[in-house]
Design a protein around this motif. Structure first.
Motif, PDB file in Angstrom:
ATOM      1  N   ALA A 104      -4.710   9.214  11.032  1.00 54.90           N
ATOM      2  CA  ALA A 104      -3.839   8.056  11.235  1.00 54.90           C
ATOM      3  C   ALA A 104      -3.051   8.181  12.543  1.00 54.90           C
ATOM      4  O   ALA A 104      -2.843   7.188  13.262  1.00 54.90           O
TER       5      ALA A 104
ATOM      6  N   LEU B 149       0.828  -1.219   0.000  1.00 56.20           N
ATOM      7  CA  LEU B 149       0.000   0.000   0.000  1.00 56.20           C
ATOM      8  C   LEU B 149       0.860   1.266   0.000  1.00 56.20           C
ATOM      9  O   LEU B 149       0.556   2.241   0.677  1.00 56.20           O
TER      10      LEU B 149
ATOM     11  N   TRP C  87      -1.035   4.231   4.748  1.00 60.95           N
ATOM     12  CA  TRP C  87      -0.532   3.071   5.493  1.00 60.95           C
ATOM     13  C   TRP C  87       0.992   3.069   5.565  1.00 60.95           C
ATOM     14  O   TRP C  87       1.575   2.889   6.633  1.00 60.95           O
ATOM     15  N   SER C  88       1.659   3.267   4.437  1.00 65.03           N
ATOM     16  CA  SER C  88       3.119   3.200   4.413  1.00 65.03           C
ATOM     17  C   SER C  88       3.736   4.274   5.311  1.00 65.03           C
ATOM     18  O   SER C  88       4.657   3.993   6.090  1.00 65.03           O
TER      19      SER C  88
ATOM     20  N   GLY D  23      -0.981  -6.090   9.948  1.00 64.66           N
ATOM     21  CA  GLY D  23      -2.212  -5.953  10.714  1.00 64.66           C
ATOM     22  C   GLY D  23      -2.487  -7.161  11.578  1.00 64.66           C
ATOM     23  O   GLY D  23      -2.854  -7.035  12.762  1.00 64.66           O
TER      24      GLY D  23
ATOM     25  N   THR E 196       7.262  -1.636   6.647  1.00 58.67           N
ATOM     26  CA  THR E 196       6.831  -1.042   5.373  1.00 58.67           C
ATOM     27  C   THR E 196       6.870  -2.026   4.210  1.00 58.67           C
ATOM     28  O   THR E 196       6.119  -1.848   3.235  1.00 58.67           O
TER      29      THR E 196
ATOM     30  N   TRP F   5       0.413  -5.520   4.000  1.00 55.45           N
ATOM     31  CA  TRP F   5      -0.327  -4.790   5.033  1.00 55.45           C
ATOM     32  C   TRP F   5      -1.143  -5.722   5.916  1.00 55.45           C
ATOM     33  O   TRP F   5      -1.258  -5.513   7.129  1.00 55.45           O
TER      34      TRP F   5
ATOM     35  N   MET G 118       3.317   3.309   8.904  1.00 57.52           N
ATOM     36  CA  MET G 118       4.266   2.309   9.372  1.00 57.52           C
ATOM     37  C   MET G 118       5.653   2.922   9.617  1.00 57.52           C
ATOM     38  O   MET G 118       6.377   2.524  10.531  1.00 57.52           O
TER      39      MET G 118
ATOM     40  N   LEU H 280      -6.877   2.509   9.685  1.00 55.84           N
ATOM     41  CA  LEU H 280      -5.589   3.014   9.214  1.00 55.84           C
ATOM     42  C   LEU H 280      -5.379   2.682   7.740  1.00 55.84           C
ATOM     43  O   LEU H 280      -4.863   3.506   6.969  1.00 55.84           O
ATOM     44  N   VAL H 281      -5.796   1.491   7.330  1.00 53.39           N
ATOM     45  CA  VAL H 281      -5.726   1.136   5.909  1.00 53.39           C
ATOM     46  C   VAL H 281      -6.620   2.075   5.102  1.00 53.39           C
ATOM     47  O   VAL H 281      -6.257   2.548   4.016  1.00 53.39           O
TER      48      VAL H 281
ATOM     49  N   VAL I  94      -6.438  -0.824  12.894  1.00 52.79           N
ATOM     50  CA  VAL I  94      -5.708  -1.246  11.699  1.00 52.79           C
ATOM     51  C   VAL I  94      -6.585  -1.087  10.461  1.00 52.79           C
ATOM     52  O   VAL I  94      -6.142  -0.587   9.417  1.00 52.79           O
TER      53      VAL I  94
END
Length: 672
Positions: free
Chosen positions: A651, A58, A480-481, A448, A440, A444, A484, A474-475, A471
């Protein structure tokens, strides 16, 4: 060697509840199985990472937007177009903004900005210094008054008088509005158990959210400027006053309240004549915490165009001007110290006045009257004469400080770069990069699943459900990246915080002398706003994510150290003496007795360390930390990235909630 020590008083009770006999082996087995489950989750994660690395990550480029980000942008544009026609804005949000703007403008006209028909404020520098000295002496003593006069004069010598007064104006405005709501709500929460239960989750949520998060949504409704900055500040600063006021009301002895009731006092009389007077000192301490929180938030609110010292620091950090940033940061520290000492002295003065009675007031009243007349004369002079209104000089002291900071920076970079770069590279390459790569570059869903598993094992099924929800959301944010990357920095910084916290906390907990020496320094460190920590480490390590991590460690370490020190000190002396009598050395006492029996304090320190670190790592986006911090800052400065910045703020909230719930649940399970 085998060590026989006493168990905590509640240990046997807890064991009996689980199983009447043979409970110790069962508890040990449970602990071992939990460790094995954690190890199994980590091993499975590493194995699957090796197989699936780089798939379903992601990843999103800095300039790319998702549908959610575009929708946020559209909402922002739609609100901007309807701001002057929508009834909700016409009769609610715009009215609130107008009231706050008028309040801030009024205070600024008094002490910082030129008023209508005048080239100087209504009260110039000499009047402000006079008022500061008189108020400090009236609520404290002559030493505090001298500190206030010296501190405010130093702000002018730095060439930052107007910036300092802008910061003071925003702080006073936010504190005034915050206390209008916080004190009554705190009293209500202190009197009503039901209302206290209702308020507690909201206060937890407000204090869990990093300061950055307040800014983006507020600009959506109140535009960028002083109004949004003041509202964000009062939201951040109100919870301490509410909590501490409620605690103060609840701490009044029941026998005193019962005595007032038996004498026929009404609820109103009991509140005004008994509860509030007896809790005055604690309430003033709550006001102190509110002022400190407001000052910290006002400096951060410079990101949404709030005037003052924070704006100077932000501009200097963005241009890597260490000297200017250090000079402005020093001014923030000076103001924080003055405000902290004045309000702390006020709580002590209230106690002294109550204990000494009329004898205390007999000799102070004439002096207070004389001091009031002197302060009024200074205010008149500063209102009438330009020489008393505009601070004299051109801020040569500030220029000297900035040059000295630049020279020190140059010297450090020339002579210490080998050591600092080696330390930076060791932590970055040995700890941060591998962990960030794991987060990362893993799919994902794998990350998670691992987070949900860890949350469930550490905090129970409720913590696991909360983690799963966080989670999933957050997606959905589309960052997301970057999330992380921020998670990696936060965890690494928290590990360093706990290492420092355990070493210093155990030292303080075992030595009263060390505690007396270190605690004032830790208290002073907690007073300083977060921006200030970035400046010296920017000079040492340059604009890198490691700079933000080190600053976060220094910012979060004081609270973790004090919690661990208190936990170690709470271990019964009889238990330590029993271990000593059994032949344990110092290392064995610490590792086999004091730290295991302070497990709940360690978990709480981890909780607080994570929250503080998360706030500071995001602020580090100003000096190269990137990730979510950069997304938020870019959202303020680049209109097309507003939606992405808002999603990044969300986030950050999700990460904070996830960390908070897992560590709090783990603390409850540990202390149960």
């Amino acid at each position: 060697m085998t060590v026989a020590v006493e168990k905590p008083e509640n240990a046997d009770k807890a064991d009996k509840v689980d199983k009447p006999e043979g409970s110790a082996p069962v508890a040990g087995a449970r602990r071992i199985s939990r460790r094995m489950m954690l190890a199994a989750i980590l091993v499975a994660w590493l194995v699957l990472f090796a197989v699936l690395r780089g798939k379903h990550t992601l990843t999103l480029a800095a300039a790319d937007l998702t549908d959610l980000h575009r929708w946020f942008n559209d909402v922002n544009d739609s609100i901007g177009a309807d701001r002057n026609s929508n009834p909700l804005f016409l009769y609610f949000f715009n009215e609130i903004r107008l009231v706050i703007d008028n309040l801030v403008t009024f205070v600024q006209d008094l002490i910082s900005q030129s008023s209508a028909g005048r080239s100087v404020p209504q009260i110039g520098w000499l009047g402000v210094v006079g008022i500061a000295g008189y108020v400090s002496w009236a609520v404290g003593n002559w030493r505090v008054a001298l500190l206030a006069v010296a501190g405010f004069t130093f702000l002018g010598l730095q060439g930052l008088w107007q910036e300092s007064m802008d910061t003071l104006a925003l702080t006073l405005s936010a504190v005034f509005v915050a206390l209008l709501f916080a004190i009554p709500l705190g009293v209500w929460a202190g009197l009503s158990d039901r209302f206290n239960r209702i308020m507690t989750p909201f206060l937890d949520f407000m204090q869990t959210m990093p300061t950055f998060v307040y800014l983006a949504p507020l600009t959506l409704f109140f535009l960028i400027g002083p109004a949004s900055a003041t509202i964000a500040t009062l939201i951040y600063a109100a919870p301490p006053a509410i909590r501490i006021t409620a605690h103060a009301i609840r701490s009044v002895p029941e026998t005193t309240v019962e005595a007032a009731d038996s004498m026929g006092a009404t609820q109103r009389q009991t509140l005004l004549k008994v509860l509030l007077p007896m809790s005055r000192r604690t309430v003033v301490m709550g006001i102190n915490q509110t002022i400190m929180a407001a000052l910290a938030m006002v400096t951060i609110a410079a990101l949404i165009d709030a005037p003052g010292l924070g704006k100077t620091v932000v501009q200097a950090l963005q241009s890597l001007d260490v000297g200017t940033a250090f000079n402005a940061g020093l001014a923030i520290v000076v103001m924080a110290i003055v405000l902290d000492r004045v309000t702390t002295a006020a709580s002590g003065r209230a106690e002294a006045a109550r204990s000494s009675g009329n004898r205390f007031l007999k000799w102070r009243r004439p002096l207070l009257a004389a001091g009031g007349v002197a302060a009024a004369v200074l205010v008149y002079l500063s209102h009438t004469y330009v020489w008393a209104a505009e601070f004299p000089g051109e801020g040569s002291t500030g220029s000297t400080i900035a040059r000295a900071a630049d020279n020190v920076t140059t010297w450090a970079q020339d002579n210490l770069s080998g050591v600092t770069n080696a330390f930076r590279d060791a932590i970055t390459n040995g700890l941060l990069n591998p962990f960030q790569t794991l987060l990362t570059d893993s799919p994902w869903w794998l990350v998670g699943a691992a987070l949900v598993g860890l949350g469930t094992v550490l905090g129970g099924w409720r913590a696991g459900v909360t983690t799963a929800v966080c989670v999933g959301l957050l997606v959905g944010t589309g960052v997301w990246s970057d999330g992380m990357t921020t998670l990696a920095s936060t965890v690494v910084a928290t590990v360093l915080v706990m290492l420092l916290g355990v070493v210093c906390g155990v030292w303080m907990g075992r030595s009263p002398l060390v505690d007396r020496l270190l605690r004032p320094t830790l208290d002073a460190a907690q007073v300083m706003p977060p921006f200030v920590y970035l400046v010296p480490f920017l000079a040492l390590f340059g604009a890198t994510r490691f700079t933000a991590i080190v600053a976060a460690v220094v910012y979060a370490a004081p609270v973790a150290i004090k919690i661990i020190a208190d936990g170690v000190r709470a271990v019964p002396e009889t238990t330590v003496e029993a271990a000593t009598a059994a032949g344990c050395n110092t290392w064995q006492i610490i590792t086999k007795v004091q730290l295991p029996m302070s497990r709940s304090a360690l978990t709480l320190a981890t909780n607080q360390g994570l929250i503080y670190v998360l706030s500071m790592v995001v602020v580090g986006g100003l000096v190269g930390a990137g990730a979510l911090g950069y997304d938020v800052v870019a959202g303020f400065s680049q209109g097309q990235l507003y939606g992405k910045g808002l999603a990044a703020g969300l986030a950050i909230v999700l990460l904070g909630v996830m960390f908070d719930r897992i560590t709090q649940a783990a603390a409850r399970r540990t202390s149960a």
